[in-house]
Design a protein around this motif. Structure first.
Motif, mmCIF file in Angstrom:
data_model
loop_
_atom_site.group_PDB
_atom_site.id
_atom_site.type_symbol
_atom_site.label_atom_id
_atom_site.label_comp_id
_atom_site.label_asym_id
_atom_site.label_seq_id
_atom_site.Cartn_x
_atom_site.Cartn_y
_atom_site.Cartn_z
ATOM 1 N N LYS A 50 3.115 -34.204 73.887
ATOM 2 C CA LYS A 50 2.964 -34.587 72.480
ATOM 3 C C LYS A 50 3.049 -33.351 71.607
ATOM 4 N N GLY A 51 3.826 -33.474 70.566
ATOM 5 C CA GLY A 51 4.019 -32.347 69.663
ATOM 6 C C GLY A 51 5.086 -31.378 70.141
ATOM 7 N N GLY A 52 5.648 -31.640 71.304
ATOM 8 C CA GLY A 52 6.706 -30.778 71.822
ATOM 9 C C GLY A 52 8.013 -31.011 71.084
ATOM 10 N N ASN A 53 8.995 -30.246 71.436
ATOM 11 C CA ASN A 53 10.298 -30.339 70.772
ATOM 12 C C ASN A 53 11.350 -30.916 71.697
ATOM 13 N N GLY A 54 11.082 -32.029 72.295
ATOM 14 C CA GLY A 54 12.073 -32.655 73.161
ATOM 15 C C GLY A 54 11.691 -32.558 74.611
ATOM 16 N N CYS A 55 12.661 -32.181 75.417
ATOM 17 C CA CYS A 55 12.476 -32.153 76.857
ATOM 18 C C CYS A 55 12.493 -30.718 77.351
ATOM 19 N N ASN A 56 11.510 -30.366 78.170
ATOM 20 C CA ASN A 56 11.485 -29.066 78.829
ATOM 21 C C ASN A 56 11.744 -29.329 80.300
ATOM 22 N N GLU A 57 12.986 -29.115 80.726
ATOM 23 C CA GLU A 57 13.394 -29.408 82.100
ATOM 24 C C GLU A 57 12.660 -28.532 83.116
ATOM 25 N N ILE A 58 12.359 -27.299 82.766
ATOM 26 C CA ILE A 58 11.714 -26.385 83.701
ATOM 27 C C ILE A 58 10.267 -26.792 83.962
ATOM 28 N N GLU A 59 9.522 -27.081 82.890
ATOM 29 C CA GLU A 59 8.114 -27.469 83.033
ATOM 30 C C GLU A 59 7.939 -28.970 83.232
ATOM 31 N N LYS A 60 9.046 -29.701 83.185
ATOM 32 C CA LYS A 60 9.038 -31.165 83.326
ATOM 33 C C LYS A 60 8.085 -31.810 82.322
ATOM 34 N N LYS A 61 8.303 -31.484 81.057
ATOM 35 C CA LYS A 61 7.539 -32.061 79.954
ATOM 36 C C LYS A 61 8.511 -32.764 79.019
ATOM 37 N N HIS A 62 8.069 -33.897 78.475
ATOM 38 C CA HIS A 62 8.935 -34.616 77.527
ATOM 39 C C HIS A 62 8.079 -35.210 76.419
ATOM 40 N N ASN A 63 8.515 -34.999 75.175
ATOM 41 C CA ASN A 63 7.711 -35.469 74.041
ATOM 42 C C ASN A 63 7.837 -36.970 73.802
ATOM 43 N N CYS A 64 8.768 -37.651 74.450
ATOM 44 C CA CYS A 64 8.921 -39.103 74.255
ATOM 45 C C CYS A 64 8.174 -39.923 75.301
ATOM 46 N N LEU A 65 7.424 -39.278 76.159
ATOM 47 C CA LEU A 65 6.612 -40.013 77.126
ATOM 48 C C LEU A 65 5.333 -40.484 76.439
ATOM 49 N N VAL A 66 5.514 -41.431 75.544
ATOM 50 C CA VAL A 66 4.424 -41.990 74.749
ATOM 51 C C VAL A 66 4.604 -43.501 74.682
ATOM 52 N N ASP A 67 3.594 -44.193 74.172
ATOM 53 C CA ASP A 67 3.714 -45.637 73.967
ATOM 54 C C ASP A 67 4.795 -45.915 72.935
ATOM 55 N N TRP A 68 5.356 -47.101 73.024
ATOM 56 C CA TRP A 68 6.420 -47.561 72.116
ATOM 57 C C TRP A 68 6.050 -47.323 70.648
ATOM 58 N N GLU A 69 4.845 -47.725 70.267
ATOM 59 C CA GLU A 69 4.431 -47.622 68.869
ATOM 60 C C GLU A 69 4.360 -46.173 68.404
ATOM 61 N N GLU A 70 4.032 -45.260 69.311
ATOM 62 C CA GLU A 70 3.924 -43.845 68.942
ATOM 63 C C GLU A 70 5.284 -43.234 68.610
ATOM 64 N N LEU A 71 6.360 -43.850 69.063
ATOM 65 C CA LEU A 71 7.693 -43.336 68.739
ATOM 66 C C LEU A 71 7.949 -43.370 67.240
ATOM 67 N N LEU A 72 7.258 -44.263 66.528
ATOM 68 C CA LEU A 72 7.433 -44.344 65.076
ATOM 69 C C LEU A 72 6.849 -43.133 64.350
ATOM 70 N N ASP A 73 6.009 -42.356 65.043
ATOM 71 C CA ASP A 73 5.422 -41.169 64.434
ATOM 72 C C ASP A 73 6.403 -39.998 64.364
ATOM 73 N N TYR A 74 7.530 -40.107 65.067
ATOM 74 C CA TYR A 74 8.518 -39.033 65.089
ATOM 75 C C TYR A 74 9.495 -39.183 63.925
ATOM 76 N N ASP A 75 10.070 -38.067 63.509
ATOM 77 C CA ASP A 75 11.067 -38.098 62.446
ATOM 78 C C ASP A 75 12.353 -38.768 62.917
ATOM 79 N N ALA A 76 12.703 -38.575 64.178
ATOM 80 C CA ALA A 76 13.918 -39.196 64.735
ATOM 81 C C ALA A 76 13.617 -40.641 65.134
ATOM 82 N N ASP A 77 14.653 -41.451 65.153
ATOM 83 C CA ASP A 77 14.515 -42.871 65.488
ATOM 84 C C ASP A 77 14.705 -43.093 66.979
ATOM 85 N N PHE A 78 13.736 -42.691 67.777
ATOM 86 C CA PHE A 78 13.869 -42.784 69.228
ATOM 87 C C PHE A 78 13.883 -44.229 69.728
ATOM 88 N N GLN A 79 13.254 -45.141 69.006
ATOM 89 C CA GLN A 79 13.316 -46.543 69.425
ATOM 90 C C GLN A 79 14.751 -47.049 69.410
#
Length: 96
Positions: A50-79
């Motif tokens: 959360k709060g990350g800038n996308g996907c970090n392949e090395i650390e295996k972190k992703h900012n979109c691993l959130v509940d569906w509703e939380e995607l609306l909190d992002y500036d981009a339209d991930f839904q």
């Protein structure tokens, strides 16, 4: 086709009446697709960033691993991606 008419406005899908069974079905399928995507990434070892800038392949972190509703909190339209995946699957089925 109802799905093709959907568009983003104020972070809500507005072109299909939310009470329309088609809209409800499409929304539920898109939510399910996001759950499937989350599960596949967790199984691959990714953790939420959360709060990350996308996907970090090395650390295996992703900012979109959130509940569906939380995607609306992002500036981009991930839904959007989940809806488009469902649209593509339905088009493939129609062509079969």
């Amino acid at each position: 086709e109802a799905f093709a008419a959907m568009k983003r406005e104020g972070k809500q899908w507005v072109d299909v009446d939310p009470k329309d069974p088609t809209f409800v079905l499409l929304e539920n399928l898109a939510k399910n697709e996001h759950l499937r995507w989350n599960a596949s990434h967790v199984l691959l070892g990714y953790i939420p960033d959360k709060g990350g800038n996308g996907c970090n392949e090395i650390e295996k972190k992703h900012n979109c691993l959130v509940d569906w509703e939380e995607l609306l909190d992002y500036d981009a339209d991930f839904q959007y991606y989940d809806y488009k995946f469902i649209e593509m699957a339905l088009k493939i089925k129609e062509g079969a």
